[in-house]
Design a protein around this motif. Structure first.
Motif, PDB file in Angstrom:
ATOM      1  N   ALA A  98       0.809  -1.222   0.000  1.00  0.00           N
ATOM      2  CA  ALA A  98       0.000   0.000   0.000  1.00  0.00           C
ATOM      3  C   ALA A  98       0.840   1.268   0.000  1.00  0.00           C
ATOM      4  O   ALA A  98       0.381   2.313  -0.465  1.00  0.00           O
ATOM      5  N   THR A  99       2.079   1.202   0.525  1.00  0.00           N
ATOM      6  CA  THR A  99       2.874   2.419   0.704  1.00  0.00           C
ATOM      7  C   THR A  99       4.175   2.452  -0.075  1.00  0.00           C
ATOM      8  O   THR A  99       4.744   3.520  -0.291  1.00  0.00           O
ATOM      9  N   GLY A 100       4.699   1.270  -0.448  1.00  0.00           N
ATOM     10  CA  GLY A 100       6.008   1.213  -1.080  1.00  0.00           C
ATOM     11  C   GLY A 100       7.155   1.196  -0.089  1.00  0.00           C
ATOM     12  O   GLY A 100       8.321   1.102  -0.485  1.00  0.00           O
ATOM     13  N   PHE A 101       6.860   1.249   1.222  1.00  0.00           N
ATOM     14  CA  PHE A 101       7.907   1.215   2.248  1.00  0.00           C
ATOM     15  C   PHE A 101       8.136  -0.228   2.687  1.00  0.00           C
ATOM     16  O   PHE A 101       7.263  -0.851   3.294  1.00  0.00           O
ATOM     17  N   ASP A 102       9.330  -0.753   2.388  1.00  0.00           N
ATOM     18  CA  ASP A 102       9.707  -2.108   2.786  1.00  0.00           C
ATOM     19  C   ASP A 102      10.223  -2.044   4.224  1.00  0.00           C
ATOM     20  O   ASP A 102      11.427  -1.960   4.476  1.00  0.00           O
ATOM     21  N   LEU A 103       9.322  -2.102   5.176  1.00  0.00           N
ATOM     22  CA  LEU A 103       9.661  -1.853   6.578  1.00  0.00           C
ATOM     23  C   LEU A 103      10.508  -2.960   7.191  1.00  0.00           C
ATOM     24  O   LEU A 103      11.178  -2.724   8.202  1.00  0.00           O
TER      25      LEU A 103
END
Length: 440
Positions: A98-103
């Motif tokens: 959903a965000t593109g942030f690979d946390l």
């Protein structure tokens, strides 16, 4: 080639999507009871061929919702024992999409992730619990993004979640399963649910949707061990994954009872792929297989840099290994290690190979500081007193490991113990003092 998801992300969820779906019997028609309302007619059979131009044209690359991990037009399986962070991991995957942030630093090659819609379908947690878990994850991630990347990136992170992440909660709705029993008792697709469910999903997005289902056992009817029922579930999962263009499913399942008692460790990719409980069809026909398992404290100390984790916490096994056991048409990514910190997961890197000298040099300052504390307190510097020191327990691990370290330090001339068995007293040798001086 990257796709433009702005139009997809701008799509407003339908009213039907935002409301809980009505009970399953609302969708039933008024046909006679003798006819099975859930039977789905097969589409016309098509015999397909190839043209020479098709055979020699450019080969279409494999499409992924998450690069190298979650393919489209298929389902991906996450297997894990009780409390192995399966649901938490699934939420992280949905947020990544959903965000593109690979946390969690899961991306195999660093190429970046296309941002797109994600839908969580929940069968186990109440909506309150699901929201609380998501809040813990998002708030932890937001604080980290704000600190590292600044306000603009942190704001983008939140806005993308609001735009691209949705949930449907079926917890407590016994009839809201993906498959059901027909009048004859045979497991079959539950059309009463599938039709409105896919319609609701289309109200959210035209395609490119990552669908998370948690867990498999509550999303189906019947025995998970039954191959006859499992084949229907597999067909149904693949059908839903293909019902929207370029979409796919990630579904959580428990491991076998053996793995639930003793998580697979070192069993290789095959063991990770086949660890799902119930019929082997679930693991055999998933296009991507993950196994997540919590590891014991000794193994964590051996593999990872865990010096900042209290020994008591480490004994509670807060660290899990994520093994990518199989990826059809691609290569598996390396194992990842994740630590649970207040409900959020934090990646932990593997430590470099340590020699005996490394272990001595790491442990000696800890033991030397404990000796100084005992002397200041006018206590005898015995091995028992050192092993009882809180900082030694925290930094050196269980008593058996700490004893080995003490023996290595004495054997290599950093410590010296003198006196009888009951009255042995330790001190730092001249060699040990020179070593401490060099460190300072």
């Amino acid at each position: 080639m990257r796709r433009n998801y702005d139009q997809v992300a701008e799509a407003k969820p339908s009213e039907e999507f935002d409301r809980p779906l009505p009970p399953v019997d609302v969708y039933e028609d008024s046909e006679p009871a003798t006819k099975d309302r859930n039977v789905r007619e097969l589409p016309p059979i098509q015999v397909l061929g190839f043209t020479t131009a098709e055979l020699l044209s450019q080969i279409e690359p494999e499409r992924y919702l998450l690069p190298g991990l979650v393919p489209t037009e298929a389902y991906t399986l996450i297997a894990g024992a009780l409390s192995a962070y399966k649901s938490t991991l699934l939420t992280y995957l949905a947020l990544w999409r959903a965000t593109g942030f690979d946390l969690l630093n899961l991306e195999p090659d660093g190429a970046g992730c296309d941002i797109g819609p994600a839908l969580a379908i929940v069968y186990e947690d109440s909506d309150r619990r699901f929201r609380s878990r998501t809040q813990r994850i998002v708030q932890h991630a937001h604080a980290g993004i704000l600190e590292v990347h600044g306000k603009r990136s942190a704001s983008d992170f939140l806005e993308r979640i609001e735009k691209n992440f949705r949930r449907i909660v079926f917890t407590g709705q016994a009839g809201a399963t993906l498959v059901c029993r027909g009048p004859s008792g045979i497991i079959q697709p539950n059309e009463s649910l599938i039709v409105p469910l896919t319609a609701a999903a289309r109200g959210f997005t035209a395609g490119d949707l990552l669908i998370g289902v948690d867990p498999l056992r509550l999303a189906i009817t019947g025995s998970q061990n039954d191959d006859d029922g499992a084949d229907v579930v597999v067909h149904t999962l693949n059908r839903i994954a293909s019902s929207l263009p370029n979409s796919g499913i990630v579904i959580c399942s428990h491991t076998t009872k053996g793995d639930a008692k003793e998580p697979a460790d070192g069993g290789g990719y095959t063991a990770a792929s086949y660890s799902t409980s119930g019929s082997a069809l679930y693991s055999q026909h998933a296009r991507s297989n993950f196994l997540i398992s919590r590891i014991k404290a000794d193994r964590a100390r051996e593999l990872l840099d865990v010096g900042d984790i209290d020994a008591d916490e480490l004994e509670r096994q807060p660290i899990a290994r994520l093994t990518h056991g199989r990826l059809s048409h691609g290569g598996e990514s390396a194992d990842r290690y994740l630590r649970n910190v207040g409900g959020a997961l934090v990646p932990i890197e593997k430590r470099e190979t340590r020699t005996t000298a490394d272990r001595i040099h790491e442990a000696f300052p800890v033991v030397a500081a404990a000796i100084d504390r005992l002397i200041v307190q006018n206590l005898r510097v015995s091995a028992k007193a050192l092993l009882a020191d809180d900082e030694c327990k925290r930094r050196l691990g269980p008593v058996r490991e700490a004893k080995k370290i003490m023996e290595l330090l004495e054997e290599n001339g950093f410590l010296e113990f003198t006196g009888t068995t009951k009255n042995r007293t330790g001190r730092i040798t001249d060699k040990g003092k020179r070593h401490l001086g060099a460190l300072e």
